[in-house]
Design a protein around this motif. Structure first.
Motif, PDB file in Angstrom:
ATOM      1  N   GLY A 166       8.384  -0.932 -15.952  1.00  0.00           N
ATOM      2  CA  GLY A 166       6.960  -0.702 -16.054  1.00  0.00           C
ATOM      3  C   GLY A 166       6.351  -1.908 -15.675  1.00  0.00           C
ATOM      4  N   GLU A 167       6.528  -2.630 -14.945  1.00  0.00           N
ATOM      5  CA  GLU A 167       5.701  -3.823 -14.218  1.00  0.00           C
ATOM      6  C   GLU A 167       5.128  -3.259 -13.426  1.00  0.00           C
ATOM      7  OE1 GLU A 167       5.823  -6.583 -16.098  1.00  0.00           O
ATOM      8  OE2 GLU A 167       7.496  -6.485 -17.113  1.00  0.00           O
ATOM      9  N   ILE A 168       3.677  -4.406 -13.804  1.00  0.00           N
ATOM     10  CA  ILE A 168       2.613  -4.255 -12.997  1.00  0.00           C
ATOM     11  C   ILE A 168       2.996  -4.656 -11.118  1.00  0.00           C
ATOM     12  CG2 ILE A 168      -0.134  -3.920 -11.728  1.00  0.00           C
ATOM     13  CD1 ILE A 168       1.070  -1.628 -14.438  1.00  0.00           C
ATOM     14  N   VAL A 169       2.555  -4.748 -10.399  1.00  0.00           N
ATOM     15  CA  VAL A 169       3.020  -5.467  -8.738  1.00  0.00           C
ATOM     16  C   VAL A 169       1.695  -4.434  -8.070  1.00  0.00           C
ATOM     17  CG1 VAL A 169       5.197  -5.213  -9.616  1.00  0.00           C
ATOM     18  CG2 VAL A 169       4.874  -3.675  -7.353  1.00  0.00           C
ATOM     19  N   GLN A 170       2.102  -5.554  -6.659  1.00  0.00           N
ATOM     20  CA  GLN A 170       0.903  -5.102  -5.918  1.00  0.00           C
ATOM     21  C   GLN A 170       1.418  -4.784  -4.749  1.00  0.00           C
ATOM     22  OE1 GLN A 170      -1.975  -8.142  -5.100  1.00  0.00           O
ATOM     23  NE2 GLN A 170      -3.931  -6.634  -6.479  1.00  0.00           N
ATOM     24  N   GLN A 171       1.123  -3.843  -3.849  1.00  0.00           N
ATOM     25  CA  GLN A 171       2.045  -3.258  -2.481  1.00  0.00           C
ATOM     26  C   GLN A 171       0.794  -3.737  -1.483  1.00  0.00           C
ATOM     27  OE1 GLN A 171       5.492   0.015  -4.098  1.00  0.00           O
ATOM     28  NE2 GLN A 171       4.068   0.336  -2.844  1.00  0.00           N
ATOM     29  N   THR A 172       1.649  -4.227  -0.550  1.00  0.00           N
ATOM     30  CA  THR A 172       0.604  -3.923   1.231  1.00  0.00           C
ATOM     31  C   THR A 172       1.015  -3.155   1.538  1.00  0.00           C
ATOM     32  OG1 THR A 172      -0.356  -6.301  -0.131  1.00  0.00           O
ATOM     33  CG2 THR A 172      -0.379  -5.228   2.399  1.00  0.00           C
ATOM     34  N   PHE A 173       0.287  -2.433   2.435  1.00  0.00           N
ATOM     35  CA  PHE A 173       0.649  -1.342   3.872  1.00  0.00           C
ATOM     36  C   PHE A 173      -0.212  -1.512   4.604  1.00  0.00           C
ATOM     37  CE2 PHE A 173       1.694   0.788  -0.535  1.00  0.00           C
ATOM     38  CZ  PHE A 173       2.455   1.424  -0.185  1.00  0.00           C
ATOM     39  N   SER A 174       0.795  -2.037   5.831  1.00  0.00           N
ATOM     40  CA  SER A 174       0.080  -2.010   7.120  1.00  0.00           C
ATOM     41  C   SER A 174       0.627  -1.155   8.105  1.00  0.00           C
ATOM     42  CB  SER A 174       0.432  -3.400   7.436  1.00  0.00           C
ATOM     43  OG  SER A 174      -0.118  -4.491   6.022  1.00  0.00           O
ATOM     44  N   GLU A 220      -0.662   2.140  16.903  1.00  0.00           N
ATOM     45  CA  GLU A 220       0.146   1.882  18.558  1.00  0.00           C
ATOM     46  C   GLU A 220       1.141   1.507  19.125  1.00  0.00           C
ATOM     47  OE1 GLU A 220      -1.653  -1.287  22.714  1.00  0.00           O
ATOM     48  OE2 GLU A 220      -3.270  -0.811  20.462  1.00  0.00           O
ATOM     49  N   LYS A 221       1.748   1.008  18.108  1.00  0.00           N
ATOM     50  CA  LYS A 221       3.306  -0.355  17.885  1.00  0.00           C
ATOM     51  C   LYS A 221       3.785   1.415  16.502  1.00  0.00           C
ATOM     52  CE  LYS A 221       2.199  -4.492  18.856  1.00  0.00           C
ATOM     53  NZ  LYS A 221       1.778  -6.299  18.852  1.00  0.00           N
ATOM     54  N   ASP A 222       3.437   1.787  16.514  1.00  0.00           N
ATOM     55  CA  ASP A 222       4.445   2.727  15.641  1.00  0.00           C
ATOM     56  C   ASP A 222       5.457   2.154  14.936  1.00  0.00           C
ATOM     57  OD1 ASP A 222       4.615   5.773  14.835  1.00  0.00           O
ATOM     58  OD2 ASP A 222       6.202   6.058  16.436  1.00  0.00           O
ATOM     59  N   PHE A 223       4.954   1.441  13.944  1.00  0.00           N
ATOM     60  CA  PHE A 223       5.298   1.429  12.985  1.00  0.00           C
ATOM     61  C   PHE A 223       4.369   0.620  11.732  1.00  0.00           C
ATOM     62  CE2 PHE A 223       3.802  -3.224  14.801  1.00  0.00           C
ATOM     63  CZ  PHE A 223       3.382  -3.748  13.677  1.00  0.00           C
ATOM     64  N   VAL A 224       4.753   0.579  10.093  1.00  0.00           N
ATOM     65  CA  VAL A 224       4.796   0.729   8.905  1.00  0.00           C
ATOM     66  C   VAL A 224       5.209  -0.754   8.096  1.00  0.00           C
ATOM     67  CG1 VAL A 224       4.085   1.480   6.850  1.00  0.00           C
ATOM     68  CG2 VAL A 224       3.967   3.009   8.327  1.00  0.00           C
ATOM     69  N   THR A 225       4.529  -1.444   7.636  1.00  0.00           N
ATOM     70  CA  THR A 225       4.628  -2.368   6.894  1.00  0.00           C
ATOM     71  C   THR A 225       4.697  -2.135   4.966  1.00  0.00           C
ATOM     72  OG1 THR A 225       3.846  -3.891   7.054  1.00  0.00           O
ATOM     73  CG2 THR A 225       5.766  -3.936   8.832  1.00  0.00           C
ATOM     74  N   ILE A 226       6.363  -2.304   4.570  1.00  0.00           N
ATOM     75  CA  ILE A 226       5.667  -2.340   2.777  1.00  0.00           C
ATOM     76  C   ILE A 226       6.527  -3.638   1.972  1.00  0.00           C
ATOM     77  CG2 ILE A 226       5.923  -0.934   0.696  1.00  0.00           C
ATOM     78  CD1 ILE A 226       6.356   0.942   2.184  1.00  0.00           C
ATOM     79  N   ASP A 227       5.107  -4.471   2.016  1.00  0.00           N
ATOM     80  CA  ASP A 227       5.644  -5.885   0.714  1.00  0.00           C
ATOM     81  C   ASP A 227       5.063  -6.087   0.352  1.00  0.00           C
ATOM     82  OD1 ASP A 227       6.140  -6.998   4.314  1.00  0.00           O
ATOM     83  OD2 ASP A 227       4.226  -6.739   4.224  1.00  0.00           O
ATOM     84  N   TYR A 228       5.608  -6.548  -0.942  1.00  0.00           N
ATOM     85  CA  TYR A 228       5.329  -6.714  -2.921  1.00  0.00           C
ATOM     86  C   TYR A 228       6.574  -7.904  -2.557  1.00  0.00           C
ATOM     87  CZ  TYR A 228       9.517  -4.490  -3.468  1.00  0.00           C
ATOM     88  OH  TYR A 228      11.242  -3.585  -4.624  1.00  0.00           O
ATOM     89  N   LYS A 229       6.281  -8.255  -3.730  1.00  0.00           N
ATOM     90  CA  LYS A 229       5.953  -9.512  -5.233  1.00  0.00           C
ATOM     91  C   LYS A 229       6.617  -8.271  -6.391  1.00  0.00           C
ATOM     92  CE  LYS A 229       6.483 -13.930  -7.203  1.00  0.00           C
ATOM     93  NZ  LYS A 229       6.427 -13.820  -8.488  1.00  0.00           N
TER      94      LYS A 229
END
Length: 262
Positions: free
Chosen positions: A34-42, A46-55
């Motif tokens: 139920g908390e609000i967090v920020q997720q960063t998608f990168s 070209e290198k064929d990857f995705v990262t998902i970061d959050y606190k």
């Protein structure tokens, strides 16, 4: 801020709008607690990857590296402790798990996502069943046998944990892996979960949960007509999901798993 389901349109921007082939998107998420967090998608097509970061609001830092080329997910988790509770300043963990088919949209599709209202709080259209892993093998980075991506992502933990059935995910020669890895399968058969182990110095099986409360999981396709009047399919949006991952692993002392309580 309004709470709404998220429906990202695909906008086919020219390639020059994405610098150096990479792209970053910051999204406000309503987490499962139920908390609000920020997720960063990168994304880097070209290198064929995705990262998902959050606190998280529980002082937990999470980074998920989705490696489409090697069909693996690398989870880095850092949990901050509370010194007034006699907890360590932090515990760092790194896990490698297999990437399932169509679990996430591609790095190319991710790099094309835009949101019209960045302040809106997003919730997923579907909650996917949790994925559980018994991480019964470990390789320490000081053995100098792991490859560069794992060395970089797991440096805070100093080791990488994985299931013994997924040795290929470490990209190691099997002979080197047998020499460098430690088989910890026996511990899970005789030790209690840490949440049921009151003694701080006792060995136990720790559990850490990583939740991606919102992420693009599938493309939506619509039908239309081309310039010649022929039926054609085109990308018209995404479907969003929420999913948790549970990792069980051995720790030498209960205090190394201070968050895992009843």
């Amino acid at each position: 801020m309004a709470i709404t389901h998220f429906w990202l349109s695909f906008l086919l921007f020219p390639a020059f709008l994405v610098q150096n082939g990479s792209f970053t998107l910051v999204v406000n998420i309503k987490s499962k607690d139920g908390e609000i967090v920020q997720q960063t998608f990168s994304a880097d097509p070209e290198k064929d990857f995705v990262t998902i970061d959050y606190k998280s609001n529980e002082n937990r830092f999470v980074s998920v590296y989705i490696d489409f080329r090697q069909k693996r997910k690398i989870f880095q988790v850092i949990v901050l402790g509370e010194m007034d509770k006699a907890e360590s300043s932090y515990e760092a963990m790194c896990f490698v798990a297999e990437l399932k088919e169509e679990e996430f949209i591609s790095s190319d599709a991710m790099s094309k996502l835009r949101q019209k209202n960045p302040s809106t709080i997003r919730v997923p259209e579907e909650d996917v069943a949790s994925e559980s892993h018994i991480m019964d093998h470990v390789v320490f980075l000081n053995a100098n046998v792991t490859e560069g991506t794992i060395d970089r992502l797991c440096k805070d933990a100093g080791r990488v944990l994985f299931s013994g059935t997924n040795t290929k995910l470490l990209l190691l020669d099997l002979d080197k892996l047998e020499l460098a890895s430690q088989d910890q399968t026996g511990f899970s058969k005789v030790l209690k979960p840490c949440k049921n182990t009151p003694e701080l110095s006792a060995e136990c099986i720790c559990r850490v949960e990583v939740c991606l409360s919102w992420y693009p999981c599938h493309l939506k396709l619509c039908q239309g007509e081309d310039d010649n009047g022929q039926l054609t399919e085109y990308r018209c949006g995404i479907k969003t999901c929420g999913k948790c991952y549970e990792f069980d692993f051995y720790v030498g002392e209960r205090r190394q798993c201070f968050w895992d309580t009843n």
